[in-house]
Design a protein around this motif. Sequence first.
Motif, PDB file in Angstrom:
ATOM      1  N   GLN A   1       0.831  -1.208   0.000  1.00 17.56           N
ATOM      2  CA  GLN A   1       0.000   0.000   0.000  1.00 17.56           C
ATOM      3  C   GLN A   1       0.865   1.257   0.000  1.00 17.56           C
ATOM      4  OE1 GLN A   1      -2.328  -1.149   3.435  1.00 17.56           O
ATOM      5  NE2 GLN A   1      -4.123  -1.568   2.173  1.00 17.56           N
ATOM      6  N   HIS A   2       2.032   1.160   0.640  1.00 17.46           N
ATOM      7  CA  HIS A   2       2.962   2.287   0.571  1.00 17.46           C
ATOM      8  C   HIS A   2       3.472   2.497  -0.850  1.00 17.46           C
ATOM      9  CE1 HIS A   2       3.336   3.699   4.687  1.00 17.46           C
ATOM     10  NE2 HIS A   2       3.369   2.452   5.114  1.00 17.46           N
ATOM     11  N   VAL A   3       3.587   1.416  -1.625  1.00 24.82           N
ATOM     12  CA  VAL A   3       3.979   1.547  -3.028  1.00 24.82           C
ATOM     13  C   VAL A   3       2.932   2.355  -3.789  1.00 24.82           C
ATOM     14  CG1 VAL A   3       4.395   0.291  -5.177  1.00 24.82           C
ATOM     15  CG2 VAL A   3       5.354  -0.570  -3.032  1.00 24.82           C
ATOM     16  N   LEU A   4       1.659   2.031  -3.593  1.00 24.89           N
ATOM     17  CA  LEU A   4       0.586   2.784  -4.240  1.00 24.89           C
ATOM     18  C   LEU A   4       0.606   4.240  -3.797  1.00 24.89           C
ATOM     19  CD1 LEU A   4      -2.013   3.265  -5.787  1.00 24.89           C
ATOM     20  CD2 LEU A   4      -3.279   2.135  -3.924  1.00 24.89           C
ATOM     21  N   ARG A   5       0.789   4.462  -2.528  1.00 25.41           N
ATOM     22  CA  ARG A   5       0.813   5.835  -2.015  1.00 25.41           C
ATOM     23  C   ARG A   5       1.958   6.628  -2.636  1.00 25.41           C
ATOM     24  NH1 ARG A   5       1.685   7.867   4.179  1.00 25.41           N
ATOM     25  NH2 ARG A   5       0.391   9.746   4.060  1.00 25.41           N
ATOM     26  N   ALA A   6       3.118   5.980  -2.783  1.00 25.08           N
ATOM     27  CA  ALA A   6       4.263   6.659  -3.385  1.00 25.08           C
ATOM     28  C   ALA A   6       4.032   6.928  -4.868  1.00 25.08           C
ATOM     29  CB  ALA A   6       5.518   5.812  -3.186  1.00 25.08           C
ATOM     30  N   ASP A   7       3.412   5.982  -5.583  1.00 27.07           N
ATOM     31  CA  ASP A   7       3.135   6.190  -7.006  1.00 27.07           C
ATOM     32  C   ASP A   7       2.163   7.351  -7.206  1.00 27.07           C
ATOM     33  OD1 ASP A   7       4.817   4.137  -7.595  1.00 27.07           O
ATOM     34  OD2 ASP A   7       3.264   2.705  -8.187  1.00 27.07           O
ATOM     35  N   ALA A   8       1.133   7.439  -6.322  1.00 30.70           N
ATOM     36  CA  ALA A   8       0.191   8.556  -6.427  1.00 30.70           C
ATOM     37  C   ALA A   8       0.896   9.886  -6.178  1.00 30.70           C
ATOM     38  CB  ALA A   8      -0.956   8.367  -5.448  1.00 30.70           C
ATOM     39  N   ALA A   9       1.789   9.906  -5.199  1.00 22.93           N
ATOM     40  CA  ALA A   9       2.525  11.137  -4.899  1.00 22.93           C
ATOM     41  C   ALA A   9       3.490  11.495  -6.027  1.00 22.93           C
ATOM     42  CB  ALA A   9       3.286  10.984  -3.589  1.00 22.93           C
ATOM     43  N   ALA A  10       3.972  10.463  -6.748  1.00 27.06           N
ATOM     44  CA  ALA A  10       4.884  10.713  -7.857  1.00 27.06           C
ATOM     45  C   ALA A  10       4.165  11.207  -9.101  1.00 27.06           C
ATOM     46  CB  ALA A  10       5.669   9.438  -8.183  1.00 27.06           C
ATOM     47  N   GLY A  11       2.831  11.034  -9.162  1.00 30.90           N
ATOM     48  CA  GLY A  11       2.076  11.630 -10.246  1.00 30.90           C
ATOM     49  C   GLY A  11       1.356  10.707 -11.196  1.00 30.90           C
ATOM     50  N   ARG A  12       1.438   9.353 -10.985  1.00 37.25           N
ATOM     51  CA  ARG A  12       0.789   8.465 -11.939  1.00 37.25           C
ATOM     52  C   ARG A  12       0.298   7.199 -11.238  1.00 37.25           C
ATOM     53  NH1 ARG A  12       4.404   6.494 -16.045  1.00 37.25           N
ATOM     54  NH2 ARG A  12       2.727   6.451 -17.595  1.00 37.25           N
ATOM     55  N   VAL A  13      -0.955   6.789 -11.539  1.00 37.22           N
ATOM     56  CA  VAL A  13      -1.524   5.534 -11.052  1.00 37.22           C
ATOM     57  C   VAL A  13      -2.455   4.971 -12.126  1.00 37.22           C
ATOM     58  CG1 VAL A  13      -1.452   6.134  -8.587  1.00 37.22           C
ATOM     59  CG2 VAL A  13      -3.480   6.723  -9.947  1.00 37.22           C
ATOM     60  N   HIS A  14      -2.721   3.682 -12.052  1.00 32.52           N
ATOM     61  CA  HIS A  14      -3.802   3.101 -12.838  1.00 32.52           C
ATOM     62  C   HIS A  14      -5.113   3.428 -12.112  1.00 32.52           C
ATOM     63  CE1 HIS A  14      -1.502   0.631 -15.714  1.00 32.52           C
ATOM     64  NE2 HIS A  14      -0.619   0.490 -14.730  1.00 32.52           N
TER      65      HIS A  14
ATOM     66  N   PRO B   1      -1.317   0.814  -8.138  1.00 29.45           N
ATOM     67  CA  PRO B   1       0.017   1.372  -8.392  1.00 29.45           C
ATOM     68  C   PRO B   1       0.482   1.112  -9.817  1.00 29.45           C
ATOM     69  CG  PRO B   1       0.180  -0.651  -7.108  1.00 29.45           C
ATOM     70  CD  PRO B   1      -1.281  -0.323  -7.194  1.00 29.45           C
ATOM     71  N   THR B   2       1.275   2.005 -10.342  1.00 31.74           N
ATOM     72  CA  THR B   2       1.868   1.770 -11.657  1.00 31.74           C
ATOM     73  C   THR B   2       2.837   0.586 -11.602  1.00 31.74           C
ATOM     74  OG1 THR B   2       3.553   3.437 -11.145  1.00 31.74           O
ATOM     75  CG2 THR B   2       1.628   4.164 -12.389  1.00 31.74           C
ATOM     76  N   ARG B   3       3.381   0.344 -10.440  1.00 41.66           N
ATOM     77  CA  ARG B   3       4.292  -0.804 -10.256  1.00 41.66           C
ATOM     78  C   ARG B   3       3.537  -2.042  -9.778  1.00 41.66           C
ATOM     79  NH1 ARG B   3       8.463   1.946  -6.245  1.00 41.66           N
ATOM     80  NH2 ARG B   3       6.558   3.088  -5.674  1.00 41.66           N
TER      81      ARG B   3
ATOM     82  N   ARG C   1      -3.663  -6.259 -16.313  1.00 46.64           N
ATOM     83  CA  ARG C   1      -2.962  -7.067 -17.310  1.00 46.64           C
ATOM     84  C   ARG C   1      -3.512  -6.817 -18.710  1.00 46.64           C
ATOM     85  NH1 ARG C   1      -3.807 -12.044 -15.395  1.00 46.64           N
ATOM     86  NH2 ARG C   1      -2.023 -11.882 -13.986  1.00 46.64           N
ATOM     87  N   ASP C   2      -4.849  -6.670 -18.815  1.00 48.74           N
ATOM     88  CA  ASP C   2      -5.466  -6.492 -20.140  1.00 48.74           C
ATOM     89  C   ASP C   2      -5.642  -5.034 -20.531  1.00 48.74           C
ATOM     90  OD1 ASP C   2      -5.583  -9.227 -20.100  1.00 48.74           O
ATOM     91  OD2 ASP C   2      -7.711  -9.321 -19.530  1.00 48.74           O
ATOM     92  N   GLY C   3      -5.260  -4.110 -19.660  1.00 46.12           N
ATOM     93  CA  GLY C   3      -5.220  -2.703 -20.024  1.00 46.12           C
ATOM     94  C   GLY C   3      -6.512  -1.935 -19.927  1.00 46.12           C
ATOM     95  N   ALA C   4      -7.521  -2.459 -19.207  1.00 50.56           N
ATOM     96  CA  ALA C   4      -8.792  -1.729 -19.101  1.00 50.56           C
ATOM     97  C   ALA C   4      -8.697  -0.527 -18.165  1.00 50.56           C
ATOM     98  CB  ALA C   4      -9.895  -2.667 -18.624  1.00 50.56           C
ATOM     99  N   ALA C   5      -7.672  -0.505 -17.322  1.00 48.45           N
ATOM    100  CA  ALA C   5      -7.468   0.633 -16.415  1.00 48.45           C
ATOM    101  C   ALA C   5      -6.245   1.411 -16.878  1.00 48.45           C
ATOM    102  CB  ALA C   5      -7.281   0.147 -14.974  1.00 48.45           C
ATOM    103  N   PRO C   6      -6.425   2.535 -17.545  1.00 40.82           N
ATOM    104  CA  PRO C   6      -5.265   3.283 -18.066  1.00 40.82           C
ATOM    105  C   PRO C   6      -4.482   3.977 -16.951  1.00 40.82           C
ATOM    106  CG  PRO C   6      -7.281   4.533 -18.389  1.00 40.82           C
ATOM    107  CD  PRO C   6      -7.708   3.199 -17.851  1.00 40.82           C
ATOM    108  N   VAL C   7      -3.257   4.335 -17.296  1.00 39.20           N
ATOM    109  CA  VAL C   7      -2.451   5.135 -16.377  1.00 39.20           C
ATOM    110  C   VAL C   7      -2.944   6.577 -16.451  1.00 39.20           C
ATOM    111  CG1 VAL C   7      -0.149   6.006 -15.864  1.00 39.20           C
ATOM    112  CG2 VAL C   7      -0.443   3.637 -16.580  1.00 39.20           C
ATOM    113  N   ARG C   8      -3.215   7.159 -15.302  1.00 33.48           N
ATOM    114  CA  ARG C   8      -3.729   8.531 -15.241  1.00 33.48           C
ATOM    115  C   ARG C   8      -2.804   9.395 -14.391  1.00 33.48           C
ATOM    116  NH1 ARG C   8      -9.139   8.571 -17.038  1.00 33.48           N
ATOM    117  NH2 ARG C   8     -10.090   6.481 -17.119  1.00 33.48           N
TER     118      ARG C   8
END
Length: 379
Positions: A148-161, A243-245, A284-291
Amino acid sequence: MQHRSIPVARTLGGAALTSTAAAWGAASIQSYAHGPRPDILVPLVLASACVVGWILASRSAPFVKPLPATAPALATVPGKLGAVRRDWGFIATAYLTVWAPYAAANSAFYSGPSSTAGAAYCLLTFVVGVVASLCLLSLLQSYLDRTQHVLRADAAAGRVHAIRVRFGTPVQETYRYPAGGGTGRSRIQVTYWIELMPQDDTGGQDAVRLQTVHAGHATKVSDKHLTHAAARLAGHEGWLCWPTRWEDVAGTNKERRVSAAFVSDSGHVVWGATPEEDHAPYLRDGAAPVRETDTASSVTPVPRPSRYFAGVHASHLRIAAVGALLAVPFLLDVVPHWAGLLLGVVSGAIGLFAGMTMDGTGVDQEPWIRRERSHPSPR
């Protein structure tokens, strides 16, 4: 249904904990004083009065109600996702509980001549208190797990699915499976999740289950966090974020779950995780884009309700009151030394039991739709 947490109840609860800590401190500092112990009795009486006030204030507080789902849709995902706040009242109660046997033993041991048995028991309770205190240090850790910290860091960095979803049905699933060993018995696993319904063009994908996550010692924290959200965010719309990761996250657990967060348009974040069969079509199939996220915008978890549960805390506090009353004779110095030591053992044990079981029922059952599922193996 839980009550709201109000300032007067929090103040009285804090005063009760402070008074109890003062009594414990007095019992530890003057362990060999003779005569009555008003330095212990007075704080205990104050603590008892504050506990009664806390119960009355908590019972009179309004019930938790759903928040209105009228906020305009968030155009972008906020970049600052608030973490689940630490429950300092629970932490303080836990530490006071593990030191209750030592405080009772030390205060009972003061009257009369010293004895090897009394000294040994005081030493034993001291060691137990130290060991338990070290174990309770895990309560000070973050209530979010590493993923969950990974997701939080990705959001703070500017990009998430992310996709748009609606906060749907809260589900409590009871899963029965064989215990193994040919005993014929079964075990039960209880899982909580929220069904999030996709609202944008995702190709007709099914609902996504936002499940609870158990992070370290905070096993019940995630269940409670999701319960609070289920009681207040029914029907709300918002963003479901991953998370993007996510591939790195999925590779760290055998269930291949990925951390996720629901960000409501009302400005709240609900933390959890999604199972592989739910997030695979999106990630995996790309239905949630990176925003892109708005790194200047922030959201916080739903406010924590009152800790008080009718029928749960009252019974356990009565047990704690019995332990406190058993301490009165030796605190007044009206019993022989051997009787005081015996009462100290019993008083401390009862206090430890009452405190350790106080939080045994910490999840409000009101919001949940109950479902059952069984393992398909023959019985």
